[in-house]
Write a protein that holds these residues in place. Structure first.
Motif, mmCIF file in Angstrom:
data_model
loop_
_atom_site.group_PDB
_atom_site.id
_atom_site.type_symbol
_atom_site.label_atom_id
_atom_site.label_comp_id
_atom_site.label_asym_id
_atom_site.label_seq_id
_atom_site.Cartn_x
_atom_site.Cartn_y
_atom_site.Cartn_z
ATOM 1 N N HIS B 264 0.608 -1.228 0.086
ATOM 2 C CA HIS B 264 0.188 0.105 -0.007
ATOM 3 C C HIS B 264 0.977 1.370 0.047
ATOM 4 N N ASP B 265 1.845 1.163 1.037
ATOM 5 C CA ASP B 265 2.779 2.456 0.960
ATOM 6 C C ASP B 265 4.026 1.892 1.454
ATOM 7 N N THR B 266 5.182 2.767 1.450
ATOM 8 C CA THR B 266 6.458 2.445 1.945
ATOM 9 C C THR B 266 6.498 2.664 3.694
ATOM 10 N N HIS B 267 5.538 3.173 4.334
ATOM 11 C CA HIS B 267 5.818 3.592 5.576
ATOM 12 C C HIS B 267 6.160 2.537 6.392
ATOM 13 N N PHE C 133 -1.180 14.958 -1.117
ATOM 14 C CA PHE C 133 -2.186 14.036 -1.379
ATOM 15 C C PHE C 133 -1.525 12.789 -1.941
ATOM 16 N N ASP C 134 -0.191 12.604 -1.690
ATOM 17 C CA ASP C 134 0.534 11.738 -2.226
ATOM 18 C C ASP C 134 0.445 10.721 -0.932
ATOM 19 N N LYS C 135 0.107 9.473 -1.291
ATOM 20 C CA LYS C 135 -0.340 8.263 -0.407
ATOM 21 C C LYS C 135 0.763 8.278 0.625
ATOM 22 N N SER C 259 8.728 7.492 5.725
ATOM 23 C CA SER C 259 8.220 7.029 4.383
ATOM 24 C C SER C 259 9.382 7.111 3.348
ATOM 25 N N ASN C 260 9.477 6.166 2.448
ATOM 26 C CA ASN C 260 10.603 6.063 1.484
ATOM 27 C C ASN C 260 10.122 6.409 0.120
ATOM 28 N N ALA C 291 -0.992 11.309 -6.793
ATOM 29 C CA ALA C 291 -1.363 12.515 -6.082
ATOM 30 C C ALA C 291 -2.062 13.826 -6.783
ATOM 31 N N TYR C 292 -2.043 13.880 -7.970
ATOM 32 C CA TYR C 292 -2.502 14.926 -8.779
ATOM 33 C C TYR C 292 -4.081 14.636 -9.196
ATOM 34 N N LYS C 293 -4.126 13.222 -9.117
ATOM 35 C CA LYS C 293 -5.675 12.831 -9.160
ATOM 36 C C LYS C 293 -6.467 13.098 -7.862
ATOM 37 N N SER C 294 -5.593 12.604 -6.933
ATOM 38 C CA SER C 294 -6.460 12.914 -5.623
ATOM 39 C C SER C 294 -6.694 14.268 -5.054
ATOM 40 N N GLU C 295 -5.611 15.298 -5.480
ATOM 41 C CA GLU C 295 -5.927 16.434 -5.046
ATOM 42 C C GLU C 295 -7.078 17.216 -5.730
ATOM 43 N N LEU C 296 -7.376 16.963 -6.748
ATOM 44 C CA LEU C 296 -8.444 17.419 -7.643
ATOM 45 C C LEU C 296 -9.804 16.608 -7.222
#
Lengths: 342, 342, 342, 342
Positions: B264-267, C133-135, C259-260, C291-296
């Motif tokens: 899901h993510d790198t956290h 908005f980046d995961k 996060s990485n 993130a560009y999708k999510s912010e919109l």
């Protein structure tokens, strides 16, 4: 200042065989405060010199001679495999506790004889399945035992050496299954505390045709079926050019536990070409350095506190049977029940 | 401003079946500038409504009716498995290029018949083995192809679903091997570009006894032997509680290439209790979202530039044979040669 | 078949500026079912052609002209930075909601003026700080918010571009702090929901002397002190040869969240020389595609459900102030309070 | 058997101070075959008993008395910090080579005096900056030295203890910078082989108000500027609840080299809640166990082969100066040049 402290009573140890593993055991024994190493035996002068420089008081070139020094309690046997059975028998009859490198013998019949002697004499025999004491494998075994992954469904063991031994060694080793995979067979039982019922092995000669000419294989895949119907897979190679590859994974109803190799260091080098990192530790001496210490300490604990021996004769017997079943399986290209091995 | 630009000539597509996969394909097709989706067929009103809202011009509830709109070049078939063979045959005879979800059919005889029709008509048939287009598997296949690991000795594929489908689905699925492992069989061939000669499968019902009652298994270990004597191991489970587990490893004479799950993510969260990180993506829709796009684009490329089809009928045929051999192996508890499957 | 379904009432959007980011926003807007893009403006014919092929109905080359098409609700402004302030003012006065790429303006005075207009008109202004908005960053912010690391003590942000932009761009960019670090300043506030009190910046020209001649720096280390005395560190470089380096770490009384980067794939190639793996995604277009999708979508949600705007004018203002303080700090080689910036 | 082998001529060592570090050094010295430990001094009976049980022949409670046993070549000083300067002076005048734990003294003046004595007597003084000998840091330093990352632009050091020492210790420790960060200052010089010109430090009391009352801080961020204008960042905390956090990263014109913490083991536990893995090793005794061995071996090598001392008096002096500059910086909230420290 007055020397008013007194040495504690210490268990006395002897060591038979100072090859690569013997030296490791000797050095580790010398670090333990609660024991002393009183005798060492090796037919090679170089090895005896080594022991002398380590300060071992009695040093001899024959096994029997060492027993004339009566004052030791336990012996660590690291001599060649074909001496194990006789040495264990002799020591057991002399009332010595025994730590013996695996395997006891390549013959099932002979192993059963020796175990009978051990049983009769009541001495404590431990076999050197060192991986059980490696922090990685131990942790996985504990997670499984603690129920963290629920009921185990699948065990996966990857075990690959960094390079094949000389063909001369292979010829007398008992073959891949009894020489190398036997550690993995033991691990398969240990990590989930279950017994094996059936073995299917598939092998190939992919690394060195000389190994094939010697009647052995260098690459193998083994499927083990436990008595409860769950399964283990082992994959072996005599030559992983990137180093010793020792991984395990246990998958179960509630999750999965994995352990990875141990690497030289954690560095990562990022360049425009990619990210580079360190290889796994080269071989067993490096990877299992701590495990060799721990196994002696746990054996000592079982001697000093009269607790159960971590790896006993039965464990050696079972691994041998699985190995013999794997051999039969590959010869007949069919799954073989452990009950067929007698 | 004057509208002076003109639409390019575009390939016309139809889509049959708008279930979970069908919707993905439809949405992906709608993103591609060089084609247009002209027709969609689904017996369910809800699905047709979905297509309508996406702006598909012609929408119908029966397969044959769709062909009366003559103006499409290719069809994407995502209807239930038991319709695949007939639909492919019909479309081929109508001269349409075909992208069909796997498998073509569960019967070897029927698959051979359909492939004959496809061959006769000369249409381009591609099968939806989506994993070949996943960036992870692709990368491993490329590394192998480029000789980075030397000669491949062992392939290891882990493929576990996050949860078992309903038993009703399982009953008509053809069973674990033809429904789920078939992707892994295809991957085993694809990643090293070698054919399978022998299959040994071992399975168990460990997750849900109902699956056993339906005559299927939910956990399996399969050993494949390639025609050159090298080996692959596949392990399957219908329920990995931590998510979709899709890993591959190829070991060879010069090294090893591995790929991991996508998370899901790198956290990483460090607390006094340990380090916590994210789980693998839940299931195929998440993990293979990009792969579904890529496979259509590659199919399109083979249509537009008349290049080889990435996954053709023969690929489907081989996977089916391996699956049938695995079934026979588990029934008879012995290794089965692919040549036994006819 | 009868077309019996009806289009829902949809929000109408316009887009000003179809450069790299503008095209991304346009494509993302076109995917959203609940809105429609009714107009696009760009002075370049190539960009207008692009919009035409995407099917945008009204396409124009001047900003004002676009407003004569009165039927849009919101505008996405992706034109060059020096147009932002005027365009926002104009749109606000026309009663349009506004999504504007950062920064509003490089002049604090002008930003304050524009924000006053926005406030007076009551339109909803959102600024394009896409990283929120980046995961990866979102996850860290959520962990902090949920108290998983206790009280945050230290924030560490690494932000390095894969290559420096042309010096011509740099000259009009406002410099490293207002062009590039401004995203990190926003992140420093966002991730722990705290305000900055003091800034100390240290910079150097290490990559390209031409950047120095243009009065800018290409490498920087910035220490931020929050109003509660806790600290953040940012490190920047215009050229990380291994790709876009975007990492964050928040350390607190109960733990640490990290996060990485996002990598091309997870493959590892083991050879005798080491283990090789994939580089980080190249740059923002790849890394922040989602993130560009999510912010919109989040902006849309605030419009449709009248909820708080995720990144408002005040956020833009604060980042600008921090940037100006950093500039002053580096010029005077001393820590600068935000209260000094007016 | 005849004892025909003879002991080699061995360097004779004394050890002053058998606290936590002293015991480690003693045990490590006892493992080295080419030296012997002939004397130990500690004012505590418990420590002397410990030495006795290790078999050290001469054991004393005062420093001067030990020197009346004239037959040692080198001394390892691990007594409290406030004895270091006097002990080193005394040993140097007695012609003994000296390995001394850091710091020599908290007073710049006193350090300069002692270094003069050392210089005059010509004995070999090494300071115990153990991290230089840790395989992780060493690897990074080697990668940098070998040009793998090109010209270093940024050094990032994270150094956090698992828990704060007693306030009583802190009061006499010289404070965070001279007690803890001094290791990081040394590392910042070592890893890129460059000297520091300017220091800016920012600190806070976030863990324990008692630390603040004692006039110290428990959390800090330090920006170092090298003489060539490149930069280093250090972040410190007295309490990382997840264990000892010791990481480094060097970023340069051609890439980046990173090293990570060392963890208890590599296990990963996947459950439906996430993936859990092991914490970093708890503290310096665990993390730097091997480094403590290596530093003695390298010191020994410099004695036996008359090569350069790995960490000399000048290294101690520079770290002290950086520490004093950091102190001044935090007191005056401004960057401080090293040239201001005299």
């Amino acid at each position: 200042m007055t020397l008013k402290y007194k040495y504690m009573e210490k268990l006395k140890f002897a060591v038979a065989g100072l090859g690569r593993i013997g030296k490791i055991h000797l050095e580790n024994l010398l670090q333990i405060n609660t024991i002393e190493v009183v005798a060492v035996m090796d037919p090679m002068e170089e090895s005896r010199k080594y022991a002398f420089e380590k300060g071992v008081p009695y040093i001899t070139s024959t096994y029997e001679e060492m027993f004339s020094f009566t004052d030791f309690d336990a012996i660590v046997i690291c001599s060649p495999t074909d001496t194990h059975a006789n040495y264990v028998e002799f020591a057991a009859k002399a009332g010595k506790h025994i730590f013996c490198e695996k395997p006891l013998d390549l013959s099932l019949k002979r192993v059963l004889e020796v175990l009978d002697v051990v049983k009769d004499t009541g001495v404590k025999l431990m076999l050197g399945f060192n991986r059980r004491f490696d922090k990685e494998f131990k942790k996985i075994q504990e997670l499984v035992k603690d129920g963290e992954i629920g009921n185990p469904h699948l065990v996966k063991i990857t075990s690959r050496d960094p390079g094949a031994p000389p063909v001369s060694y292979i010829k007398q080793s008992g073959g891949l299954f009894l020489d190398m995979t036997i550690h993995d067979f033991d691990m398969a039982r240990f990590v989930v505390n279950k017994e094996i019922e059936e073995v299917y092995a598939k092998g190939a000669v992919l690394i060195d045709p000389e190994i094939g000419k010697a009647g052995d294989i260098d690459t193998a895949v083994i499927t083990l079926t436990y008595t409860d119907g769950t399964m283990a897979i082992i994959d072996n190679s005599r030559e992983a050019v990137y180093g010793y590859d020792q991984r395990i994974e246990v998958f179960g109803s509630k999750g999965m536990a994995q352990s990875n190799n141990n690497f030289h260091d954690t560095h990562k080098l990022y360049t425009h070409q990619g990210i580079q990192s360190s290889l796994p530790l080269h071989f067993f001496l490096e990877r299992y350095a701590e495990a060799y210490k721990s196994e002696l300490l746990e054996y000592l604990d079982s001697l000093q506190n009269n607790t159960a021996i971590p790896v006993n004769g039965e464990d050696g017997l079972q691994s041998l049977k699985i190995g013999l079943a794997a051999l039969k399986s590959i010869q007949e290209n069919r799954p073989v029940k452990l009950s067929e091995i007698n």
